[in-house]
Design a protein around this motif. Structure first.
Motif, PDB file in Angstrom:
ATOM      1  N   LEU A  55       0.207  -0.901   0.185  1.00  0.00           N
ATOM      2  CA  LEU A  55       0.237   0.232  -0.021  1.00  0.00           C
ATOM      3  C   LEU A  55       0.739   1.091   0.008  1.00  0.00           C
ATOM      4  O   LEU A  55       1.377   1.256   0.657  1.00  0.00           O
ATOM      5  CB  LEU A  55      -0.971   0.048   1.086  1.00  0.00           C
ATOM      6  N   LYS A  56       0.904   2.163  -0.698  1.00  0.00           N
ATOM      7  CA  LYS A  56       0.932   3.318  -0.895  1.00  0.00           C
ATOM      8  C   LYS A  56       0.178   4.402  -0.428  1.00  0.00           C
ATOM      9  O   LYS A  56      -0.579   4.169  -1.034  1.00  0.00           O
ATOM     10  CB  LYS A  56       1.766   3.917  -2.275  1.00  0.00           C
ATOM     11  N   PRO A  57       0.541   5.919  -0.288  1.00  0.00           N
ATOM     12  CA  PRO A  57       0.048   6.963  -0.268  1.00  0.00           C
ATOM     13  C   PRO A  57      -0.876   7.162  -1.376  1.00  0.00           C
ATOM     14  O   PRO A  57      -0.813   7.092  -2.610  1.00  0.00           O
ATOM     15  CB  PRO A  57       0.431   7.790   0.348  1.00  0.00           C
ATOM     16  N   ARG A  58      -2.197   8.133  -0.921  1.00  0.00           N
ATOM     17  CA  ARG A  58      -2.688   8.593  -2.275  1.00  0.00           C
ATOM     18  C   ARG A  58      -3.821   9.125  -2.224  1.00  0.00           C
ATOM     19  O   ARG A  58      -3.576   9.672  -0.716  1.00  0.00           O
ATOM     20  CB  ARG A  58      -4.137   7.274  -2.855  1.00  0.00           C
ATOM     21  N   ALA A  59      -3.971  10.415  -3.053  1.00  0.00           N
ATOM     22  CA  ALA A  59      -5.266  11.581  -2.896  1.00  0.00           C
ATOM     23  C   ALA A  59      -6.271  11.312  -2.509  1.00  0.00           C
ATOM     24  O   ALA A  59      -6.483  10.356  -2.704  1.00  0.00           O
ATOM     25  CB  ALA A  59      -4.620  12.318  -3.761  1.00  0.00           C
ATOM     26  N   PRO A  60      -6.408  12.576  -0.874  1.00  0.00           N
ATOM     27  CA  PRO A  60      -8.189  12.105  -0.686  1.00  0.00           C
ATOM     28  C   PRO A  60      -9.253  12.950  -2.462  1.00  0.00           C
ATOM     29  O   PRO A  60      -8.685  13.338  -2.855  1.00  0.00           O
ATOM     30  CB  PRO A  60      -7.797  13.037   0.258  1.00  0.00           C
ATOM     31  N   VAL A  61     -10.088  11.934  -1.775  1.00  0.00           N
ATOM     32  CA  VAL A  61     -11.063  12.316  -3.080  1.00  0.00           C
ATOM     33  C   VAL A  61     -11.882  13.261  -1.897  1.00  0.00           C
ATOM     34  O   VAL A  61     -12.521  12.658  -0.797  1.00  0.00           O
ATOM     35  CB  VAL A  61     -11.235  11.181  -2.792  1.00  0.00           C
ATOM     36  N   VAL A  62     -11.971  14.620  -2.201  1.00  0.00           N
ATOM     37  CA  VAL A  62     -13.166  15.458  -1.551  1.00  0.00           C
ATOM     38  C   VAL A  62     -14.142  16.296  -2.629  1.00  0.00           C
ATOM     39  O   VAL A  62     -14.053  16.080  -3.985  1.00  0.00           O
ATOM     40  CB  VAL A  62     -12.032  16.731  -1.769  1.00  0.00           C
ATOM     41  N   THR A  63     -15.956  16.024  -1.639  1.00  0.00           N
ATOM     42  CA  THR A  63     -16.602  17.199  -2.598  1.00  0.00           C
ATOM     43  C   THR A  63     -16.927  17.799  -1.961  1.00  0.00           C
ATOM     44  O   THR A  63     -16.567  17.746  -0.582  1.00  0.00           O
ATOM     45  CB  THR A  63     -18.232  15.739  -1.891  1.00  0.00           C
ATOM     46  N   ILE A  64     -17.818  18.548  -2.091  1.00  0.00           N
ATOM     47  CA  ILE A  64     -18.024  20.015  -1.926  1.00  0.00           C
ATOM     48  C   ILE A  64     -19.428  20.041  -1.333  1.00  0.00           C
ATOM     49  O   ILE A  64     -20.182  19.786  -2.806  1.00  0.00           O
ATOM     50  CB  ILE A  64     -16.960  20.819  -2.127  1.00  0.00           C
TER      51      ILE A  64
END
Ligand code: GDP
Length: 470
Positions: free
Chosen positions: A68-77
């Motif tokens: 597992l490697k760090p991944r970008a967060p997924v953001v909803t507004i």
């Protein structure tokens, strides 16, 4: 496949089927009854495996911790209309430092990833609002890691703000509050923070643990702080994925493009999606002909948390559908046909079971009886909610996803449907749109004018959900 498992020749099976009047080819899918008869005809024993076996090996493949490697967060507004969701998405897009050389984020593909200064990459879903969010969730797709709740400082908490809070809480997604329009003379962030308390959103300024950031989307102020807040929240979530495997992704949106054919924007959950990959997506299949990013540029591959347009699909899938890379065309076809059959069955079946309800029924932990409550006056709504909470036992807990005063709205229905929860109307009825959506989604509406009846029926329903063993 069937011939293989019986160690017979495919042509013999086809011959037999022809003799029975079934005009099939060797790589066609046949239904279960026909298959069973055929197996018996050939003198073999039928062993029924679970229906889900077709899908086995497709999803749910666990990754080793070390991969597992760090991944970008997924953001909803999310937030009330006109509070600045679109403006904030635009402003955040402008913080992308790679924007210059790549020509900026020019394409609206349903999501975009930015690379702000002194930060890791961040992915935003750019269909703001909770309708899309809840629709995805009701289809079993929880792609959002973090919700940004936008509240205009001059307008304060409004109905859709409160709905967005309910949707976010029901999904169990952490929230960051962005108090927007701070440039306006009437800006009153303190009132916003105080009113949030009433909805059990306790921001840091109020000694809680929900981060709150004052911003102005218009003047592009406070964006760095907001990005810091996202990064901090992401760190707490320890978001990771294995990039070195076949990809699994979720469809964010899909359309039929005049020139390019069926196009789906997907968000990669794990693995890396590459040109040439063979995949199933919902009840469709395909081979990746091209991948296009938010800059309108063709890319060779897309890793975890990366949104990308996929070309080369057999048809248009639905938002929330899962895309899975498989080893062969035959496998893709098998799964796609199986799923198409399942979908047909589901359409014929009456009450749709939501993914949440399914997992609720399977899990060992205390079950939940989720419900949405709407009533005519605040006093009775409060009384009902507190009486409902009083029904919780060690085996099953009552969870009020949302409660409020007024008619049952479309939003109440989508929220309830996403969790397979009924909606209680106490001296109130749904509006026309809500009724229509309830019918579509198979959400259950119950009307009461006596609290005692409401409680009594809830007890019965809870006992029913638990089943006879407890
Ligand atoms: P949405 O409906 O939530 O997507 O809101 P929009 O982004 O469309 O914004 C609604 C209106 O508020 C527009 O006229 C924007 O120009 C304005 N607006 C958005 N953010 C700000 C802000 O930070 N300050 C001021 N003064 N106006 C803003």
């Amino acid at each position: 496949e069937l011939a293989n498992r019986m160690a017979e020749r495919g042509a013999d099976l086809v011959k037999k089927l022809f003799a029975q009047g079934e005009m099939v080819t060797v790589n066609q899918t046949i239904d279960q009854d026909t298959a069973e008869l055929l197996v018996e005809d050939f003198g073999h024993r039928v062993k029924r495996v679970s229906e889900a076996d077709v899908e086995i090996g497709l999803t749910g493949q666990e990754d080793d911790e070390k991969d597992l490697k760090p991944r970008a967060p997924v953001v909803t507004i999310m937030g009330h209309v006109d509070h600045g969701k679109t403006s904030l998405l635009d402003a955040l897009r402008g913080t992308d430092v790679t924007g210059g050389e790549a020509g900026g984020i020019t394409q609206h593909i349903g999501a975009y990833q930015i690379q702000p200064e002194n930060s890791g990459p961040i992915t935003f879903l750019d269909t703001p609002g909770h309708a899309a969010f809840t629709e995805m969730r009701s289809r079993g797709a929880n792609v959002t890691d973090i919700v940004i709740l936008v509240v205009a400082a001059d307008d304060g908490l409004m109905p859709q703000t409160i709905e967005a809070i309910a949707h976010t809480k029901a999904a169990g997604v952490p929230m960051i509050v962005a108090i927007n329009k701070m440039d306006k003379p009437g800006a009153d962030p303190t009132t916003v923070r105080t009113r949030l308390l009433e909805h059990e959103v306790i921001v840091e300024e109020m000694s809680g643990d929900v981060q709150d950031v004052e911003v102005s989307a218009l003047k592009k102020q406070g964006l760095d702080k907001l990005i810091d807040a996202i990064n901090l929240q992401a760190e707490l979530l320890e978001l990771k994925a294995n990039p070195d495997r076949d990809a699994e992704a979720t469809v964010i949106e899909a359309k039929l493009d005049k020139g390019r054919g069926p196009v789906a924007t997907v968000l990669v959950n794990k693995g890396t999606l590459k040109r040439g990959d063979i995949f199933v997506v919902g009840a469709e299949q395909g081979k990746v002909r091209a991948l296009v990013d938010e800059h309108g540029k063709q890319v060779k591959e897309a890793g975890p948390s990366k949104p990308v347009e996929v070309l080369g699909l057999s048809g248009v899938p639905m938002a929330g559908d899962n895309l899975t890379v498989v080893e062969s065309d035959a496998r893709a076809r098998e799964v796609a046909e199986y799923r198409a059959g399942e979908m047909k069955k589901k359409r014929l079946a009456t009450a749709p079971t939501s993914v949440d309800a399914l997992f609720g029924a399977l899990s060992d932990k205390a079950q939940e009886y989720a419900v949405v409550v709407k009533g005519d006056v605040q006093g009775s709504v409060e009384a009902i909610v507190s009486a409902l909470h009083g029904l919780s036992t060690d085996d099953i807990k009552v969870r009020v996803l949302h409660s409020g005063v007024g008619a049952i709205t479309e939003s109440d229905v989508t929220l309830a449907a996403a969790s397979g929860a009924p909606i209680y109307g106490f001296n109130v009825r749904p509006n026309a749109k809500a009724r229509e959506v309830a019918e579509q989604k198979g959400a259950e509406l119950r009307y009461y004018d006596v609290i005692y009846d409401l409680i009594d029926e809830t007890k019965l329903a809870m006992a029913g959900q638990l089943g006879p063993e407890r």
